[in-house]
Motif scaffolding. Structure first.
Motif, short mmCIF file in Angstrom:
data_model
loop_
_atom_site.label_atom_id
_atom_site.label_comp_id
_atom_site.label_asym_id
_atom_site.label_seq_id
_atom_site.Cartn_x
_atom_site.Cartn_y
_atom_site.Cartn_z
N GLU A 22 -14.51 -5.98 -23.26
CA GLU A 22 -14.77 -4.86 -24.24
C GLU A 22 -15.56 -5.50 -25.39
N ASP A 23 -15.39 -6.77 -25.77
CA ASP A 23 -15.95 -7.22 -26.96
C ASP A 23 -17.22 -7.98 -26.72
N PHE A 24 -17.68 -7.96 -25.54
CA PHE A 24 -18.72 -8.81 -25.06
C PHE A 24 -20.02 -8.67 -26.14
N ASP A 25 -20.36 -7.64 -26.49
CA ASP A 25 -21.73 -7.44 -27.50
C ASP A 25 -21.31 -7.94 -28.64
N ALA A 26 -20.10 -7.72 -29.21
CA ALA A 26 -20.00 -8.03 -30.44
C ALA A 26 -19.67 -9.51 -30.74
N PHE A 27 -19.20 -10.23 -29.47
CA PHE A 27 -18.90 -11.81 -29.54
C PHE A 27 -20.63 -12.36 -29.43
N TRP A 28 -21.42 -11.77 -28.96
CA TRP A 28 -22.87 -12.27 -29.08
C TRP A 28 -23.48 -12.01 -30.18
N SER A 29 -23.15 -10.86 -30.60
CA SER A 29 -23.90 -10.43 -32.03
C SER A 29 -23.58 -11.33 -32.99
N GLY A 30 -22.25 -11.52 -33.10
CA GLY A 30 -21.48 -12.51 -34.14
C GLY A 30 -22.24 -13.93 -33.98
N THR A 31 -22.30 -14.36 -32.67
CA THR A 31 -22.52 -15.79 -32.32
C THR A 31 -23.95 -15.80 -32.99
N LEU A 189 -30.07 -10.57 -24.37
CA LEU A 189 -29.73 -10.69 -25.69
C LEU A 189 -31.12 -10.68 -26.73
N VAL A 190 -32.04 -10.67 -25.96
CA VAL A 190 -33.35 -10.68 -26.72
C VAL A 190 -34.13 -9.43 -26.65
N PRO A 191 -34.58 -8.50 -27.40
CA PRO A 191 -35.43 -7.15 -26.97
C PRO A 191 -36.81 -7.77 -27.25
N SER A 240 -16.10 -14.88 -18.52
CA SER A 240 -16.71 -13.35 -18.61
C SER A 240 -17.70 -13.37 -19.35
N TYR A 241 -17.45 -14.25 -20.63
CA TYR A 241 -18.53 -14.16 -21.84
C TYR A 241 -19.97 -14.49 -21.36
N PHE A 242 -19.96 -15.22 -20.26
CA PHE A 242 -21.23 -16.19 -19.91
C PHE A 242 -21.83 -15.63 -18.73
#
Length: 313
Positions: A22-31, A189-191, A240-242
């Motif tokens: 559920e926090d996949f996007d939050a994890f990557w935006s924070g990273t 991850l990159v638009p 699962s995050y990768f």
């Protein structure tokens, strides 16, 4: 050799049951937010020939660590392909990366941190340590998502694309095997990318890869779990995050995939797992009687023709 995975008539319909945290996007935006800042980009010409200019590239990746690369550019290029390297290969020598410059586009080759001692030399160390790990890279930091090796690699890759955008208005990404998996991560991850070209991509649908592949590197994880009994839940939680399946579901640029139906390293079902989750326009080049080499030079020619339609030189 028999088909090592699902039969050819059904594998194209395979859909992964992997689910993103559920926090996949939050994890990557924070990273990525933690990695942004001055790129520290340097582009140092080392050979200015009559056809291509070759430059030694350096920029700041994850943790501000220096990442090396090559930039090879024909005169007047207005687009660039960022190229990611296969497992345990490095940037090697510049003359090995002349395919894309020969089409009129620049190529920016990212050196993969800590790798480059298996089949092609590299120049970028990974200064981050890890808990006990199986030989190779697949289990380095695997018990915690914050420590996992590919968190650093994927962040380096995003930074490489950001560097490319400072040099050229149009950017595509490409790579084979691990490089294909990295290109999928960047796609999610990159638009603003013009194109994505993952060949026989690795790092997709981890559970199936670990349980179906018959050759490394997925089997590094299986051997780790054979020793670290009871770590399975933590390991697959980290992975699962990768997973390329989840990045594919967030992609916005058109993609040309390839798959080898006899692939024993990246089982074709794992490739189709990412392909069928891919959220943007896509095509698949299928090589029924090939193993992990996939289409090789045949695929390069297909990429050249396809890219001409989505990102002219």
């Amino acid at each position: 050799m028999p088909f090592p995975d699902l039969s050819p008539d059904v594998v194209a319909e395979y859909r992964s049951d992997a689910r993103a945290p559920e926090d996949f996007d939050a994890f990557w935006s924070g990273t990525l937010a933690g990695a942004r800042g001055d790129l520290g980009l340097t582009v140092t010409p080392v050979e200015d020939g009559p056809v291509f200019q070759v430059s030694d590239v350096s920029y700041r990746g994850f943790g501000g660590h220096e990442v090396k690369g090559w930039l090879i550019a024909p005169p007047g290029a207005s687009s660039v392909v960022v190229k990611f390297i296969g497992y345990n290969g490095g940037r090697s020598f510049a003359h090995e990366h002349l395919f894309w410059p020969s089409t009129g586009r620049a190529v920016l080759v990212m050196d993969t941190r800590g790798q480059g001692s298996g089949w092609a030399p590299g120049a970028t160390p990974d200064p981050v340590g890890s808990d006990p790990a199986h030989a190779g890279f697949m289990t380095r930091g695997i018990l915690r998502r914050e420590d996992y090796f590919y968190r650093r690699v994927f962040t380096d890759a995003v930074r490489a694309v950001e560097a490319a955008f400072t040099l050229y208005p149009r950017v595509a990404v490409a790579g084979g095997s691990q490089g294909g998996g990295i290109s999928l991560a960047v796609a999610g991850l990159v638009p603003g990318l013009s194109a994505v070209m993952p060949d026989v991509p690795y790092l997709c649908d981890f559970w199936r890869g670990v349980t179906v592949a018959t050759r490394d590197p997925y089997l590094e994880i299986a051997r780790y779990l054979a020793v670290h009994r009871g770590a399975e839940e933590a390991v697959f939680r980290t992975l699962s995050y990768f997973d390329g399946v989840h990045f594919a579901a967030r992609a916005t640029a058109p993609a040309l995939f390839s798959v080898g139906i006899m692939d024993t390293i990246c089982p074709p079902s794992t490739v189709y797992g990412a392909y069928n989750a891919y959220a943007a326009p896509k095509q698949m080049a299928r090589y029924t009687f090939n193993d992990h080499e996939g289409g090789g030079p045949f695929q390069e020619m297909r990429q050249k023709d396809w890219l001409a339609g989505v990102m002219p030189a």
